[in-house]
Motif scaffolding. Sequence first.
Motif, PDB file in Angstrom:
ATOM      1  N   ARG A  39       0.835  -1.206   0.000  1.00  0.00           N
ATOM      2  CA  ARG A  39       0.000   0.000   0.000  1.00  0.00           C
ATOM      3  C   ARG A  39       0.868   1.253   0.000  1.00  0.00           C
ATOM      4  NH1 ARG A  39      -5.050  -1.880   3.942  1.00  0.00           N
ATOM      5  NH2 ARG A  39      -5.479  -3.819   2.790  1.00  0.00           N
ATOM      6  N   ASN A  40       0.487   2.257   0.793  1.00  0.00           N
ATOM      7  CA  ASN A  40       1.229   3.514   0.764  1.00  0.00           C
ATOM      8  C   ASN A  40       2.605   3.418   1.412  1.00  0.00           C
ATOM      9  OD1 ASN A  40      -0.867   4.773  -0.545  1.00  0.00           O
ATOM     10  ND2 ASN A  40      -1.779   5.601   1.306  1.00  0.00           N
ATOM     11  N   ASP A  41       2.863   2.316   2.138  1.00  0.00           N
ATOM     12  CA  ASP A  41       4.183   2.125   2.734  1.00  0.00           C
ATOM     13  C   ASP A  41       5.202   1.601   1.737  1.00  0.00           C
ATOM     14  OD1 ASP A  41       3.258   2.976   5.174  1.00  0.00           O
ATOM     15  OD2 ASP A  41       2.711   0.970   5.835  1.00  0.00           O
ATOM     16  N   ILE A  42       4.841   1.531   0.463  1.00  0.00           N
ATOM     17  CA  ILE A  42       5.757   0.997  -0.534  1.00  0.00           C
ATOM     18  C   ILE A  42       6.994   1.874  -0.665  1.00  0.00           C
ATOM     19  CG2 ILE A  42       4.745   2.218  -2.501  1.00  0.00           C
ATOM     20  CD1 ILE A  42       5.148  -0.351  -4.138  1.00  0.00           C
ATOM     21  N   ASP A  43       6.890   3.165  -0.305  1.00  0.00           N
ATOM     22  CA  ASP A  43       8.063   4.030  -0.399  1.00  0.00           C
ATOM     23  C   ASP A  43       9.168   3.604   0.561  1.00  0.00           C
ATOM     24  OD1 ASP A  43       6.521   4.664   1.761  1.00  0.00           O
ATOM     25  OD2 ASP A  43       6.928   6.811   1.687  1.00  0.00           O
ATOM     26  N   VAL A  44       8.791   2.944   1.673  1.00  0.00           N
ATOM     27  CA  VAL A  44       9.801   2.436   2.603  1.00  0.00           C
ATOM     28  C   VAL A  44      10.621   1.333   1.947  1.00  0.00           C
ATOM     29  CG1 VAL A  44      10.182   1.352   4.849  1.00  0.00           C
ATOM     30  CG2 VAL A  44       8.347   3.032   4.564  1.00  0.00           C
ATOM     31  N   TYR A  45       9.947   0.454   1.210  1.00  0.00           N
ATOM     32  CA  TYR A  45      10.639  -0.649   0.557  1.00  0.00           C
ATOM     33  C   TYR A  45      11.441  -0.169  -0.659  1.00  0.00           C
ATOM     34  CZ  TYR A  45       7.342  -3.300   3.366  1.00  0.00           C
ATOM     35  OH  TYR A  45       6.616  -3.795   4.418  1.00  0.00           O
ATOM     36  N   LEU A  46      10.970   0.884  -1.308  1.00  0.00           N
ATOM     37  CA  LEU A  46      11.652   1.398  -2.496  1.00  0.00           C
ATOM     38  C   LEU A  46      12.901   2.202  -2.166  1.00  0.00           C
ATOM     39  CD1 LEU A  46       8.627   2.581  -4.667  1.00  0.00           C
ATOM     40  CD2 LEU A  46      10.102   0.633  -5.106  1.00  0.00           C
ATOM     41  N   GLU A  47      13.143   2.446  -0.892  1.00  0.00           N
ATOM     42  CA  GLU A  47      14.235   3.342  -0.507  1.00  0.00           C
ATOM     43  C   GLU A  47      15.596   2.919  -1.060  1.00  0.00           C
ATOM     44  OE1 GLU A  47      16.148   5.360   3.521  1.00  0.00           O
ATOM     45  OE2 GLU A  47      14.224   4.325   3.597  1.00  0.00           O
TER      46      GLU A  47
END
Length: 453
Positions: free
Chosen positions: A329-337
């Motif tokens: 969901r919106n936490d995908i930016d954490v994984y994309l770091e």
Amino acid sequence: MDRSWMIKPRITEEYDNGVEAFLKFAKEKAPDITGVYFCPCVKCLNGRQQSLDDIRTHLICDGNCPSYTKWIWHSELPQMSSTPSTGPVNEQVDDHIEDMLHDLGQEGFRQAHAPYYEKLNNDSKKPLYIGCTKCTRLSRVLALVNLKARFGWSDKSFNELLLLLKSMLPEDNTHAFADLRNCPTCGVSRYKVNSDECTADATTYKDRPSKVCWYLPVIPRFKQLLANVEDAKNLTWHADGRIKDGLLRHPADSPQWKTIDQLYPEFAQDARNLRVALASDGMNPFGNLSSNHSLWPILLIIYNLPPWLCIKRKYIMMSMMIAGSRQPRNDIDVYLEPLIEDLRKLWWVEGVDVYDGNANETFRLHAMIFCTINDFPAYGNLSGYSVKGHHTCPICEKDTSYIQLKHGKKTVYTRHRRFLKPFHPYRHMKKAFNGTSESDSALIPLSGHEVLD
């Protein structure tokens, strides 16, 4: 503040007034933008965060922990004065470390949070870094948290400060949360557990992480691609071999490519600089709709290559795989770091030295994300834009035309004929559509900054 109400019967008016006074104290002294606070009832024992209404219910129905007389989990320091202290915060915290640990040593807390108590006890004796004689790890963390509470810092600004301090400290300093088994904010276990309760004493499945992300570094793969003579030659096809007759045969013919060339002429000067598309979507690896496991592959497509090679499996790079029971969901930016960090390094400000097998020379390689490829729900996750509701179109925004179905309660979006050419025959067809003709022109798409605002 009077604490005598804590030992009074819960049916008395004095106990009710004391509960309200405590809730008021917690809201004023420990402000939290999320609206949740540690609950001191006999069941939670300050181990779970609840809303103020839930805390009130717990305290009245279950009772409070009678030994919790110093509200250290709600920003109260021992012997705290009602007036702000003008002395240094560090001295104020250091003077009461032993008192705070003594308060934490209450039997109820130690039984419910034995591992957490032991860690606090160890951190109170461990120096911040090797050779530090002035302060311990716990004292510095408490000093920082005290500053955050006193001046109302946001969580985002506080996290940025912690990252800055970590980069300033010696390399052998340790991260405060590196060894925690549970999230210090919400208490959820970092590992898979046997029960639905993610508590500190839950039995884990041999420490298997609850959420996993595999990252395959892209920079070494770009280097290997350019080291190959044929591949290095194909990466400049868009500049050397493309037919330039004004037709849209390749992404290099698009207005977006030409706009980037105008905005960043230094990047466009070398045809070997990479322009990649980032594609992502969720999938079920088992083909079973009832399965609670999902995978989110993150793919990179190199647009420098000829069209017949762009979509070949050999040249589509899987840079990341996010696996778990639910979509990120919106936490995908954490994984994309980690991927974003590598792409930032490859941007034209810095770049990476790479050997070109075709030209037999070393040059500074740069890369950029040219576009993203995804469906609308994944677009919402990647961009943070809201893709649900009445104003979900990123082009129309407030002028989005919609109909709320009476029985299905779903939202249907209409008036797509506005985007056709002015004299298109569909504009005048009434029976085939909603019984009316369409005379309005297409809306002007908002810029990225306007959408962000």
